[in-house]
Design a protein around this motif. Structure first.
Motif, PDB file in Angstrom:
ATOM      1  N   GLN A 146      58.016   9.365  68.319  1.00  0.00           N
ATOM      2  CA  GLN A 146      57.679   7.937  68.294  1.00  0.00           C
ATOM      3  C   GLN A 146      58.291   7.232  69.500  1.00  0.00           C
ATOM      4  OE1 GLN A 146      55.704   6.528  65.886  1.00  0.00           O
ATOM      5  NE2 GLN A 146      55.500   8.524  64.886  1.00  0.00           N
ATOM      6  N   LEU A 147      57.590   6.216  70.010  1.00  0.00           N
ATOM      7  CA  LEU A 147      58.177   5.414  71.077  1.00  0.00           C
ATOM      8  C   LEU A 147      59.413   4.691  70.549  1.00  0.00           C
ATOM      9  CD1 LEU A 147      54.986   3.902  72.734  1.00  0.00           C
ATOM     10  CD2 LEU A 147      56.598   5.485  73.808  1.00  0.00           C
ATOM     11  N   LEU A 148      60.497   4.766  71.297  1.00  0.00           N
ATOM     12  CA  LEU A 148      61.760   4.158  70.876  1.00  0.00           C
ATOM     13  C   LEU A 148      61.769   2.671  71.197  1.00  0.00           C
ATOM     14  CD1 LEU A 148      64.639   4.672  69.759  1.00  0.00           C
ATOM     15  CD2 LEU A 148      65.375   4.972  72.130  1.00  0.00           C
ATOM     16  N   GLN A 149      62.117   1.876  70.190  1.00  0.00           N
ATOM     17  CA  GLN A 149      62.186   0.424  70.368  1.00  0.00           C
ATOM     18  C   GLN A 149      63.179  -0.145  69.371  1.00  0.00           C
ATOM     19  OE1 GLN A 149      58.446  -1.756  70.841  1.00  0.00           O
ATOM     20  NE2 GLN A 149      59.164  -3.243  69.335  1.00  0.00           N
ATOM     21  N   GLY A 150      64.029  -1.050  69.833  1.00  0.00           N
ATOM     22  CA  GLY A 150      64.925  -1.766  68.939  1.00  0.00           C
ATOM     23  C   GLY A 150      64.383  -3.166  68.731  1.00  0.00           C
ATOM     24  N   ILE A 151      65.210  -4.190  68.978  1.00  0.00           N
ATOM     25  CA  ILE A 151      64.703  -5.559  68.885  1.00  0.00           C
ATOM     26  C   ILE A 151      63.732  -5.853  70.031  1.00  0.00           C
ATOM     27  CG2 ILE A 151      66.701  -6.420  67.634  1.00  0.00           C
ATOM     28  CD1 ILE A 151      67.690  -7.623  70.294  1.00  0.00           C
ATOM     29  N   SER A 152      63.772  -5.005  71.055  1.00  0.00           N
ATOM     30  CA  SER A 152      62.812  -5.055  72.136  1.00  0.00           C
ATOM     31  C   SER A 152      62.737  -3.662  72.755  1.00  0.00           C
ATOM     32  CB  SER A 152      63.207  -6.103  73.181  1.00  0.00           C
ATOM     33  OG  SER A 152      62.176  -6.275  74.141  1.00  0.00           O
ATOM     34  N   HIS A 153      61.996  -3.554  73.842  1.00  0.00           N
ATOM     35  CA  HIS A 153      61.854  -2.253  74.493  1.00  0.00           C
ATOM     36  C   HIS A 153      63.082  -1.961  75.354  1.00  0.00           C
ATOM     37  CE1 HIS A 153      61.002  -4.268  78.337  1.00  0.00           C
ATOM     38  NE2 HIS A 153      60.245  -5.104  77.643  1.00  0.00           N
ATOM     39  N   PRO A 154      63.373  -0.686  75.606  1.00  0.00           N
ATOM     40  CA  PRO A 154      64.489  -0.350  76.506  1.00  0.00           C
ATOM     41  C   PRO A 154      64.243  -0.873  77.917  1.00  0.00           C
ATOM     42  CG  PRO A 154      63.781   1.575  75.239  1.00  0.00           C
ATOM     43  CD  PRO A 154      62.743   0.503  75.031  1.00  0.00           C
ATOM     44  N   GLU A 155      65.309  -1.216  78.600  1.00  0.00           N
ATOM     45  CA  GLU A 155      65.263  -1.546  80.020  1.00  0.00           C
ATOM     46  C   GLU A 155      66.227  -0.605  80.737  1.00  0.00           C
ATOM     47  OE1 GLU A 155      63.841  -3.541  82.409  1.00  0.00           O
ATOM     48  OE2 GLU A 155      62.233  -3.945  80.979  1.00  0.00           O
ATOM     49  N   ALA A 156      65.906   0.681  80.641  1.00  0.00           N
ATOM     50  CA  ALA A 156      66.841   1.716  81.088  1.00  0.00           C
ATOM     51  C   ALA A 156      66.926   1.845  82.598  1.00  0.00           C
ATOM     52  CB  ALA A 156      66.455   3.063  80.466  1.00  0.00           C
ATOM     53  N   GLY A 157      66.092   1.124  83.326  1.00  0.00           N
ATOM     54  CA  GLY A 157      66.222   1.107  84.777  1.00  0.00           C
ATOM     55  C   GLY A 157      67.350   0.223  85.259  1.00  0.00           C
ATOM     56  N   HIS A 158      67.904  -0.570  84.347  1.00  0.00           N
ATOM     57  CA  HIS A 158      68.973  -1.504  84.728  1.00  0.00           C
ATOM     58  C   HIS A 158      70.326  -1.088  84.161  1.00  0.00           C
ATOM     59  CE1 HIS A 158      66.552  -4.612  86.789  1.00  0.00           C
ATOM     60  NE2 HIS A 158      65.591  -4.092  86.044  1.00  0.00           N
ATOM     61  N   ILE A 159      70.481   0.210  83.878  1.00  0.00           N
ATOM     62  CA  ILE A 159      71.816   0.689  83.493  1.00  0.00           C
ATOM     63  C   ILE A 159      72.751   0.549  84.685  1.00  0.00           C
ATOM     64  CG2 ILE A 159      70.974   2.283  81.717  1.00  0.00           C
ATOM     65  CD1 ILE A 159      71.354   4.561  83.775  1.00  0.00           C
ATOM     66  N   MET A 160      74.024   0.319  84.399  1.00  0.00           N
ATOM     67  CA  MET A 160      75.005   0.207  85.463  1.00  0.00           C
ATOM     68  C   MET A 160      75.306   1.592  86.047  1.00  0.00           C
ATOM     69  SD  MET A 160      75.615  -3.088  85.557  1.00  0.00           S
ATOM     70  CE  MET A 160      73.860  -3.293  85.166  1.00  0.00           C
ATOM     71  N   VAL A 161      75.500   1.651  87.345  1.00  0.00           N
ATOM     72  CA  VAL A 161      75.793   2.919  88.018  1.00  0.00           C
ATOM     73  C   VAL A 161      77.025   2.774  88.898  1.00  0.00           C
ATOM     74  CG1 VAL A 161      73.415   3.768  88.009  1.00  0.00           C
ATOM     75  CG2 VAL A 161      74.203   2.341  89.903  1.00  0.00           C
ATOM     76  N   ASN A 162      77.690   3.895  89.142  1.00  0.00           N
ATOM     77  CA  ASN A 162      78.788   3.943  90.100  1.00  0.00           C
ATOM     78  C   ASN A 162      78.217   4.132  91.501  1.00  0.00           C
ATOM     79  OD1 ASN A 162      80.926   3.789  88.184  1.00  0.00           O
ATOM     80  ND2 ASN A 162      80.603   5.943  87.688  1.00  0.00           N
ATOM     81  N   LYS A 163      78.675   3.334  92.447  1.00  0.00           N
ATOM     82  CA  LYS A 163      78.182   3.447  93.812  1.00  0.00           C
ATOM     83  C   LYS A 163      78.645   4.755  94.450  1.00  0.00           C
ATOM     84  CE  LYS A 163      76.475   0.838  96.403  1.00  0.00           C
ATOM     85  NZ  LYS A 163      76.934  -0.417  97.029  1.00  0.00           N
ATOM     86  N   HIS A 164      77.781   5.333  95.266  1.00  0.00           N
ATOM     87  CA  HIS A 164      78.161   6.490  96.060  1.00  0.00           C
ATOM     88  C   HIS A 164      79.213   6.043  97.078  1.00  0.00           C
ATOM     89  CE1 HIS A 164      77.887   9.803  98.936  1.00  0.00           C
ATOM     90  NE2 HIS A 164      77.227  10.495  98.000  1.00  0.00           N
ATOM     91  N   PRO A 165      80.268   6.855  97.307  1.00  0.00           N
ATOM     92  CA  PRO A 165      81.342   6.433  98.228  1.00  0.00           C
ATOM     93  C   PRO A 165      80.851   6.077  99.623  1.00  0.00           C
ATOM     94  CG  PRO A 165      82.000   8.380  96.983  1.00  0.00           C
ATOM     95  CD  PRO A 165      80.554   8.142  96.672  1.00  0.00           C
ATOM     96  N   MET A 166      79.714   6.669 100.050  1.00  0.00           N
ATOM     97  CA  MET A 166      79.213   6.409 101.400  1.00  0.00           C
ATOM     98  C   MET A 166      78.226   5.239 101.447  1.00  0.00           C
ATOM     99  SD  MET A 166      78.436  10.320 102.624  1.00  0.00           S
ATOM    100  CE  MET A 166      77.523   9.707 104.051  1.00  0.00           C
ATOM    101  N   ASP A 167      77.911   4.647 100.312  1.00  0.00           N
ATOM    102  CA  ASP A 167      76.852   3.645 100.240  1.00  0.00           C
ATOM    103  C   ASP A 167      77.418   2.236 100.365  1.00  0.00           C
ATOM    104  OD1 ASP A 167      74.468   2.383  99.907  1.00  0.00           O
ATOM    105  OD2 ASP A 167      74.146   3.000  97.828  1.00  0.00           O
ATOM    106  N   THR A 168      77.010   1.535 101.413  1.00  0.00           N
ATOM    107  CA  THR A 168      77.468   0.153 101.629  1.00  0.00           C
ATOM    108  C   THR A 168      76.359  -0.876 101.357  1.00  0.00           C
ATOM    109  OG1 THR A 168      76.896   0.274 103.984  1.00  0.00           O
ATOM    110  CG2 THR A 168      79.147   0.891 103.360  1.00  0.00           C
ATOM    111  N   TYR A 169      75.208  -0.412 100.904  1.00  0.00           N
ATOM    112  CA  TYR A 169      74.070  -1.285 100.652  1.00  0.00           C
ATOM    113  C   TYR A 169      74.388  -2.267  99.518  1.00  0.00           C
ATOM    114  CZ  TYR A 169      69.304  -2.540  99.128  1.00  0.00           C
ATOM    115  OH  TYR A 169      68.169  -3.207  98.755  1.00  0.00           O
ATOM    116  N   LYS A 170      73.955  -3.524  99.676  1.00  0.00           N
ATOM    117  CA  LYS A 170      74.318  -4.574  98.725  1.00  0.00           C
ATOM    118  C   LYS A 170      73.384  -4.667  97.525  1.00  0.00           C
ATOM    119  CE  LYS A 170      76.651  -7.416 102.173  1.00  0.00           C
ATOM    120  NZ  LYS A 170      77.990  -7.071 101.660  1.00  0.00           N
ATOM    121  N   GLY A 171      72.313  -3.889  97.519  1.00  0.00           N
ATOM    122  CA  GLY A 171      71.458  -3.830  96.337  1.00  0.00           C
ATOM    123  C   GLY A 171      70.255  -4.750  96.402  1.00  0.00           C
ATOM    124  N   HIS A 172      69.191  -4.350  95.711  1.00  0.00           N
ATOM    125  CA  HIS A 172      67.931  -5.079  95.753  1.00  0.00           C
ATOM    126  C   HIS A 172      67.664  -5.903  94.496  1.00  0.00           C
ATOM    127  CE1 HIS A 172      63.834  -5.811  97.181  1.00  0.00           C
ATOM    128  NE2 HIS A 172      63.412  -5.566  95.954  1.00  0.00           N
TER     129      HIS A 172
END
Length: 290
Positions: A146-172
């Motif tokens: 079954q498609l997983l859904q709680g009170i709304s749909h997942p927004e799993a593209g916006h999970i928090m991530v640890n920056k790569h040590p070489m990455d200085t990009y400020k994000g989009h």
């Protein structure tokens, strides 16, 4: 002949199609056009379907976030989105006013996940995660069939991530900057960071090492929380062959043998239906209504 309709709404383009209701893989007609402002895009959608009077249901797989809670006063709306001209738009309401037939309303990644579950790379599994990496990043999750859904749909593209040590990009990401997966690993993030689109980058570019690091980190997170049988990558960025081997290598390093997982060549894979996963999934979801 009874027909099914399908709408795959993406941040870059919309795809609309009709198919034989008895055999959804038999596409009768299909069209795509760039995503414009909401009202203009809706006019194009309805003009396409106006050519077909025998449509019995339409599956809508829409970029999000969207309201999928039928009890909500904004059910069927596009919510706050980075896409200009779409926040607060009553998409499902506009479709229902145009033609009163059943509609399956869900996210674009849910549509693709369902397409892969029914006839793609996940068809022999009950628990999969489909991750699209393109204009944005999102995930559709099938849990126990079954498609997983709680009170709304997942927004799993916006999970928090640890920056790569070489990455200085400020994000989009306009909401999270460089703190979330979409902010550092989406197609626009790659283009902005490296000065050219992903499809123009050389295979030996450092860009692919960083991209693999972030996608593998996300896959580790999804693995520890959801324990899927398979993680399927779709969207434009994973088209590059070099990427998946780098993701598997980085995943193994980051998971560090903590959990047993299937052979990584079978566990971290590209979409079996390719770019058709979303439109097929929309047809399959529409078929559940008739």
């Amino acid at each position: 002949m009874a027909l099914l309709g399908a709408i795959e709404g993406g941040g870059t383009k919309f795809v609309v199609a009709v198919a034989d209701a008895a055999h959804p893989e038999t596409v009768v007609a299909r069209e795509s056009f760039p995503t414009a402002y909401a009202a203009e895009t809706m006019s194009q959608i309805q003009a396409f379907f106006d050519q077909y009077q025998d449509i019995v249901a339409i599956g809508i797989s829409m970029f999000g976030p969207i309201d999928v809670n039928p009890a909500s006063r904004t059910y069927g709306y596009v919510l706050a989105t980075p896409k200009r001209g779409w926040s607060g738009y009553n998409f499902l309401g506009a479709m229902t006013e145009w033609r009163d037939i059943p509609y399956y309303w869900t996210t674009d990644v849910n549509g693709s996940a369902w397409g892969e579950f029914v006839s793609g790379a996940g068809q022999e599994n009950d628990n999969i995660l489909y991750l699209t990496v393109g204009t944005g990043i999102g995930a559709g999750i099938v849990a126990n069939g079954q498609l997983l859904q709680g009170i709304s749909h997942p927004e799993a593209g916006h999970i928090m991530v640890n920056k790569h040590p070489m990455d200085t990009y400020k994000g989009h990401c306009p909401f999270h900057g460089d703190h979330c997966l979409e902010g550092v690993a989406s197609g626009p993030a790659m283009a902005e960071r490296w000065g050219q689109p992903a499809n123009l980058l050389d295979d030996d570019s450092t860009a692919w090492q960083l991209e693999a690091f972030y996608l593998a980190q996300a896959a580790v997170t999804y693995t520890t929380i959801l324990r899927p049988e398979k993680i399927i990558f779709g969207g434009g960025v994973p088209h590059r062959d070099v990427l998946m081997s780098l993701v598997r290598k980085s995943f193994a390093a980051q998971l560090s043998d903590y959990l047993p997982v299937p052979n990584l060549d079978d566990y971290l894979v590209r979409a079996g239906n390719g770019d058709d996963a979303g439109i097929l999934g929309s047809f399959y979801l529409a078929k559940t209504l008739v």
